[in-house]
Design a protein around this motif. Structure first.
Motif, PDB file in Angstrom:
ATOM      1  N   ALA A  93      38.199  56.055  61.161  1.00  0.00           N
ATOM      2  CA  ALA A  93      37.629  55.984  62.234  1.00  0.00           C
ATOM      3  C   ALA A  93      37.088  54.562  62.569  1.00  0.00           C
ATOM      4  N   PHE A  94      37.256  54.216  63.769  1.00  0.00           N
ATOM      5  CA  PHE A  94      37.267  52.802  64.237  1.00  0.00           C
ATOM      6  C   PHE A  94      35.618  52.850  64.803  1.00  0.00           C
ATOM      7  N   VAL A  95      34.561  52.972  64.010  1.00  0.00           N
ATOM      8  CA  VAL A  95      33.272  53.070  64.358  1.00  0.00           C
ATOM      9  C   VAL A  95      32.692  51.747  65.286  1.00  0.00           C
ATOM     10  N   ALA A  96      33.239  50.616  65.052  1.00  0.00           N
ATOM     11  CA  ALA A  96      32.893  49.374  65.414  1.00  0.00           C
ATOM     12  C   ALA A  96      33.168  49.522  66.863  1.00  0.00           C
ATOM     13  N   GLU A  97      34.417  50.239  67.315  1.00  0.00           N
ATOM     14  CA  GLU A  97      34.452  50.412  68.830  1.00  0.00           C
ATOM     15  C   GLU A  97      34.289  51.498  69.407  1.00  0.00           C
ATOM     16  N   ALA A  98      33.340  52.346  68.764  1.00  0.00           N
ATOM     17  CA  ALA A  98      32.522  53.293  69.425  1.00  0.00           C
ATOM     18  C   ALA A  98      31.917  53.052  70.699  1.00  0.00           C
ATOM     19  N   THR A  99      31.761  54.079  71.819  1.00  0.00           N
ATOM     20  CA  THR A  99      31.210  53.843  72.965  1.00  0.00           C
ATOM     21  C   THR A  99      30.220  54.875  73.296  1.00  0.00           C
ATOM     22  N   ALA A 100      29.217  54.893  73.952  1.00  0.00           N
ATOM     23  CA  ALA A 100      28.336  55.800  74.092  1.00  0.00           C
ATOM     24  C   ALA A 100      27.597  55.526  75.541  1.00  0.00           C
ATOM     25  N   PHE A 101      27.111  56.972  76.053  1.00  0.00           N
ATOM     26  CA  PHE A 101      26.439  56.965  77.250  1.00  0.00           C
ATOM     27  C   PHE A 101      25.424  58.135  77.274  1.00  0.00           C
ATOM     28  N   TYR A 102      24.338  58.275  78.035  1.00  0.00           N
ATOM     29  CA  TYR A 102      23.718  59.553  78.171  1.00  0.00           C
ATOM     30  C   TYR A 102      23.879  60.234  79.091  1.00  0.00           C
ATOM     31  N   ASP A 103      24.132  61.509  78.940  1.00  0.00           N
ATOM     32  CA  ASP A 103      24.085  62.571  80.017  1.00  0.00           C
ATOM     33  C   ASP A 103      22.964  63.711  79.918  1.00  0.00           C
ATOM     34  N   PRO A 104      21.934  63.504  80.997  1.00  0.00           N
ATOM     35  CA  PRO A 104      20.890  64.485  80.595  1.00  0.00           C
ATOM     36  C   PRO A 104      21.122  66.115  80.648  1.00  0.00           C
ATOM     37  N   ALA A 105      22.380  66.424  80.598  1.00  0.00           N
ATOM     38  CA  ALA A 105      22.630  67.831  80.516  1.00  0.00           C
ATOM     39  C   ALA A 105      23.096  68.017  79.004  1.00  0.00           C
ATOM     40  N   VAL A 106      23.466  67.101  78.457  1.00  0.00           N
ATOM     41  CA  VAL A 106      24.180  67.389  77.079  1.00  0.00           C
ATOM     42  C   VAL A 106      23.639  66.617  75.899  1.00  0.00           C
ATOM     43  N   GLY A 107      23.140  65.258  76.344  1.00  0.00           N
ATOM     44  CA  GLY A 107      22.525  64.367  75.345  1.00  0.00           C
ATOM     45  C   GLY A 107      23.337  63.080  75.305  1.00  0.00           C
ATOM     46  N   LEU A 108      23.401  62.372  74.191  1.00  0.00           N
ATOM     47  CA  LEU A 108      24.161  61.102  74.076  1.00  0.00           C
ATOM     48  C   LEU A 108      25.538  61.577  73.752  1.00  0.00           C
ATOM     49  N   ILE A 109      26.288  61.047  74.583  1.00  0.00           N
ATOM     50  CA  ILE A 109      27.765  61.275  74.383  1.00  0.00           C
ATOM     51  C   ILE A 109      28.576  59.989  73.787  1.00  0.00           C
ATOM     52  N   ILE A 110      29.153  60.351  72.571  1.00  0.00           N
ATOM     53  CA  ILE A 110      29.651  59.375  71.731  1.00  0.00           C
ATOM     54  C   ILE A 110      31.295  59.337  71.650  1.00  0.00           C
ATOM     55  N   THR A 111      31.830  58.414  71.973  1.00  0.00           N
ATOM     56  CA  THR A 111      33.369  58.255  71.740  1.00  0.00           C
ATOM     57  C   THR A 111      33.969  57.430  70.697  1.00  0.00           C
ATOM     58  N   VAL A 112      34.445  58.015  69.807  1.00  0.00           N
ATOM     59  CA  VAL A 112      35.131  57.250  68.649  1.00  0.00           C
ATOM     60  C   VAL A 112      36.626  57.102  68.612  1.00  0.00           C
ATOM     61  N   PRO A 113      37.332  56.129  68.504  1.00  0.00           N
ATOM     62  CA  PRO A 113      38.838  56.299  68.355  1.00  0.00           C
ATOM     63  C   PRO A 113      38.919  56.541  66.847  1.00  0.00           C
ATOM     64  N   ILE A 114      40.021  57.622  66.656  1.00  0.00           N
ATOM     65  CA  ILE A 114      40.219  57.752  65.177  1.00  0.00           C
ATOM     66  C   ILE A 114      41.803  57.750  65.110  1.00  0.00           C
ATOM     67  N   ALA A 115      42.272  57.178  64.008  1.00  0.00           N
ATOM     68  CA  ALA A 115      43.774  57.311  63.453  1.00  0.00           C
ATOM     69  C   ALA A 115      43.862  58.343  62.765  1.00  0.00           C
ATOM     70  N   ASP A 116      44.837  59.010  62.925  1.00  0.00           N
ATOM     71  CA  ASP A 116      45.050  60.538  62.442  1.00  0.00           C
ATOM     72  C   ASP A 116      46.816  60.289  62.024  1.00  0.00           C
ATOM     73  N   ALA A 117      47.161  60.816  60.931  1.00  0.00           N
ATOM     74  CA  ALA A 117      48.452  60.690  60.308  1.00  0.00           C
ATOM     75  C   ALA A 117      49.379  61.597  61.374  1.00  0.00           C
ATOM     76  N   GLY A 118      48.945  62.638  62.088  1.00  0.00           N
ATOM     77  CA  GLY A 118      49.631  63.350  62.926  1.00  0.00           C
ATOM     78  C   GLY A 118      49.832  62.974  64.391  1.00  0.00           C
ATOM     79  N   HIS A 119      49.494  61.665  64.689  1.00  0.00           N
ATOM     80  CA  HIS A 119      49.644  61.176  65.704  1.00  0.00           C
ATOM     81  C   HIS A 119      50.143  59.710  65.670  1.00  0.00           C
ATOM     82  N   ASP A 120      50.945  59.107  66.626  1.00  0.00           N
ATOM     83  CA  ASP A 120      51.512  57.830  66.593  1.00  0.00           C
ATOM     84  C   ASP A 120      50.509  56.729  66.894  1.00  0.00           C
ATOM     85  N   GLY A 121      49.394  56.981  67.841  1.00  0.00           N
ATOM     86  CA  GLY A 121      48.553  56.182  68.102  1.00  0.00           C
ATOM     87  C   GLY A 121      47.168  56.683  67.846  1.00  0.00           C
TER      88      GLY A 121
END
Length: 144
Positions: free
Chosen positions: A98-126
């Motif tokens: 998990a590339f935690v240092a590259e995580a981004t976030a923004f707040y959406d009042p309808a659902v809460g804090l939305i966080i996106t984290v890039p993940i390296a997975d053996a099943g994908h090329d990138g």
């Protein structure tokens, strides 16, 4: 033309949602000893420190031994935080990194804090993007 096709393929792979990922309460493998070092690169806080994401790595001898943890409020009126894990799937719980240092976030009042984290997975090329919402009022973490 080839350069444009490669760029589009890279963007698509990087932006692909992580459909197979699941959330669950953190298991016994989530201890301070399993948080990936250095902590400065593998943990991040959001919402004035109320939410912390971090990578754990269970076995350094295994290529896919990582999982993502989220410490967050348990809900309104609760005194303590709780821990929710994001695993690869119910069958195979861990991913490569998990590339935690590259995580981004923004707040959406309808659902809460939305966080996106890039993940390296053996099943994908990138890397794939894992996007989830943390609702501090309900204490629920949901994949998006």
């Amino acid at each position: 033309m080839k350069r444009i096709a490669l760029t589009l393929a890279a963007c698509t792979a990087f932006a692909a949602p992580a459909q197979a990922f699941i959330t669950a309460p953190c298991g016994p493998e989530f201890t301070p000893l399993t948080i990936t070092e250095p902590w400065e690169e593998n943990t991040r806080t959001f919402a004035n420190g109320a939410i912390r994401i971090f990578e754990i790595f269970i076995d350094p001898n295994v290529a896919s031994g990582a999982a993502l943890g989220i410490l967050h409020p348990a809900g309104s009126g609760e005194e303590y935080r709780t821990c929710t894990a994001i695993y690869q799937s119910a069958e195979f719980r861990f991913f490569a990194q998990a590339f935690v240092a590259e995580a981004t976030a923004f707040y959406d009042p309808a659902v809460g804090l939305i966080i996106t984290v890039p993940i390296a997975d053996a099943g994908h090329d990138g890397p794939v993007m894992v996007r989830f919402a943390v609702n501090q009022t309900t204490g629920v973490v949901s994949l998006l």
